[in-house]
Scaffold this active site. Structure first.
Site, mmCIF file in Angstrom:
data_model
loop_
_atom_site.group_PDB
_atom_site.id
_atom_site.type_symbol
_atom_site.label_atom_id
_atom_site.label_comp_id
_atom_site.label_asym_id
_atom_site.label_seq_id
_atom_site.Cartn_x
_atom_site.Cartn_y
_atom_site.Cartn_z
ATOM 1 N N LYS A 1 3.409 -15.299 2.296
ATOM 2 C CA LYS A 1 3.358 -16.077 1.058
ATOM 3 C C LYS A 1 4.793 -16.423 0.678
ATOM 4 O O LYS A 1 5.277 -16.116 -0.415
ATOM 5 C CB LYS A 1 2.636 -15.275 -0.036
ATOM 6 C CG LYS A 1 2.205 -16.105 -1.244
ATOM 7 C CD LYS A 1 1.213 -17.188 -0.903
ATOM 8 C CE LYS A 1 0.794 -17.925 -2.187
ATOM 9 N NZ LYS A 1 0.107 -19.199 -1.890
ATOM 10 N N ASP B 1 -5.349 -6.717 5.938
ATOM 11 C CA ASP B 1 -6.566 -6.030 5.509
ATOM 12 C C ASP B 1 -7.641 -7.052 5.158
ATOM 13 O O ASP B 1 -8.803 -6.939 5.578
ATOM 14 C CB ASP B 1 -6.227 -5.153 4.297
ATOM 15 C CG ASP B 1 -7.332 -4.173 3.945
ATOM 16 O OD1 ASP B 1 -8.349 -4.105 4.669
ATOM 17 O OD2 ASP B 1 -7.185 -3.455 2.935
ATOM 18 N N TYR C 1 0.817 -1.211 0.000
ATOM 19 C CA TYR C 1 0.000 0.000 0.000
ATOM 20 C C TYR C 1 0.854 1.265 0.000
ATOM 21 O O TYR C 1 0.394 2.333 -0.401
ATOM 22 C CB TYR C 1 -0.933 0.024 1.212
ATOM 23 C CG TYR C 1 -2.058 -0.978 1.173
ATOM 24 C CD1 TYR C 1 -2.382 -1.663 0.008
ATOM 25 C CD2 TYR C 1 -2.792 -1.255 2.317
ATOM 26 C CE1 TYR C 1 -3.406 -2.592 -0.020
ATOM 27 C CE2 TYR C 1 -3.830 -2.182 2.304
ATOM 28 C CZ TYR C 1 -4.127 -2.845 1.133
ATOM 29 O OH TYR C 1 -5.149 -3.762 1.110
ATOM 30 N N ASP D 1 -10.925 -8.482 7.835
ATOM 31 C CA ASP D 1 -12.314 -8.370 7.387
ATOM 32 C C ASP D 1 -12.991 -9.736 7.357
ATOM 33 O O ASP D 1 -14.179 -9.854 7.687
ATOM 34 C CB ASP D 1 -12.377 -7.722 6.003
ATOM 35 C CG ASP D 1 -12.363 -6.207 6.072
ATOM 36 O OD1 ASP D 1 -12.285 -5.672 7.196
ATOM 37 O OD2 ASP D 1 -12.422 -5.554 5.018
ATOM 38 N N ASP E 1 -3.258 -18.051 1.713
ATOM 39 C CA ASP E 1 -4.409 -18.738 1.130
ATOM 40 C C ASP E 1 -4.901 -19.858 2.049
ATOM 41 O O ASP E 1 -6.112 -20.029 2.251
ATOM 42 C CB ASP E 1 -4.079 -19.278 -0.271
ATOM 43 C CG ASP E 1 -2.720 -19.951 -0.354
ATOM 44 O OD1 ASP E 1 -1.927 -19.850 0.602
ATOM 45 O OD2 ASP E 1 -2.434 -20.576 -1.396
#
Length: 345
Positions: A185, A241, A139, A245, A217
């Site tokens: 990852k 993020d 970001y 959520d 994942d």
């Protein structure tokens, strides 16, 4: 112990007042010496000062030991230029205090498993804390850009950035069930390899806390299939993020979710839910998230872990006894808060 109170907009003032009632009751019983000062923020500050994070509020935040925030925004200010909208004040607040770690607990309270979208037997016992790195990663990484033919972003982390958020996670785990899952990852991204190696190095300083690694994942799958087995989850900005959520839907209502943002400056504690202008002033807002945010403040800003747990226990009992409307009950903001106070006494 000085607290800057930023009620904000919509239901923010109502739920913040509920949280303050709980804090005042604890202060009276325990002699904590809490001091509060209220400052305008968000839309309320725009109306008064023409900007969402004005200088008097900024100064109050700098001088405080913690910030208790309500909620910001509403249709009244949606037409303003983006740089002076209420939500921009939140970004400015976090940046001004260098808040690099966002803590988002997701807990399914006993007796409320039916609210979760998961089967009750899977939802039972869920109590997970997502620790998200807040100021680095893709970001904010450079270079970034876009042309007619392509677009590019950069996922970048420095060792100090990973170390400091990892320490927050391990410290939190020490006060909980002493288990950290680091999410990356690492099988395809160099940043993931670097993240994993750095978290392992930090973890050696916490021999009493177990460390586990998961690919992002697989972690998303595990949070749906067996969320109750997780304690503290630490990860980078973009993965955090998404996973925070995902975890937020497990309890079944945004009205149950508090949060904390920690860093070098004054920490901020706030509900995850928005300003809900459609119910503002009706006395029916669920103050649970605000009260639990105050509990997080007691724990993370002032080290009062036992008192924080006492508040959480009182809230859990109140949710069963007098649930608010968004949970299928009829208790308004004041009635629910009164039940919490009774269980605190």
């Amino acid at each position: 112990m000085k607290v800057a109170v930023l009620p904000g907009d919509g239901i923010g003032p109502e739920v913040t007042e509920a949280a303050l009632k709980v804090l005042r009751a604890l202060d009276e019983a325990e002699g904590l010496g809490l001091a509060y000062e209220v400052f305008p923020f968000g839309g309320a500050a725009i109306d008064a000062f023409g900007e969402p994070f004005p200088e008097p509020t900024r100064k109050g935040v700098e001088e405080a030991e913690a910030v208790l925030l309500g909620s910001v925004g509403g249709p009244k200010w949606d037409g303003l230029p983006r740089k002076i909208r209420p939500e921009t004040g939140l970004l400015s607040l976090r940046k001004s205090q260098d808040l690099f770690a966002n803590l988002r607990p997701a807990k399914v309270f006993p007796g409320l498993e039916r609210l979760s979208p998961l089967k009750e037997e899977i939802a039972r016992g869920v109590d997970v804390l997502i620790v998200r790195e807040l100021t680095g990663g893709i970001y904010f990484g450079e270079p970034r850009g876009m042309s007619e033919a392509e677009a590019w972003n950069t996922e970048r982390y420095s060792k100090p950035e990973v170390e400091r958020v990892a320490r927050v996670a391990f410290e939190a785990a020490r006060k909980r069930r002493k288990h950290v899952v680091s999410v990356d990852k690492a099988n395809v991204l160099e940043v993931g390899e670097f993240w994993r190696k750095t978290v392992e190095e930090v973890g050696r300083g916490y021999p009493d806390v177990a460390l586990e690694h998961q690919y992002v994942d697989a972690m998303a799958m595990h949070l749906v299939r067996s969320p109750a087995r997780f304690d503290v989850v630490v990860t980078g900005n973009i993965f955090g993020d998404i996973l925070s959520d995902l975890a937020s839907v497990l309890p079944g209502s945004l009205g149950l979710l508090p949060s904390a943002s920690l860093g070098r400056g004054t920490p901020v504690f706030e509900p995850v839910h928005g300003s809900a202008p459609d119910i503002a002033g009706k006395g029916i807002a669920n103050p649970t998230a605000a009260i639990l945010s105050a509990a997080m403040m007691l724990e993370h800003a002032f080290g009062l872990v036992e008192l924080a747990r006492k508040v959480e226990d009182a809230v859990a009992k109140a949710l069963l006894e007098t649930p608010p409307p968004d949970l299928g009950g009829s208790a308004g903001t004041e009635a629910f808060t009164a039940t919490v106070l009774r269980h605190l006494a």
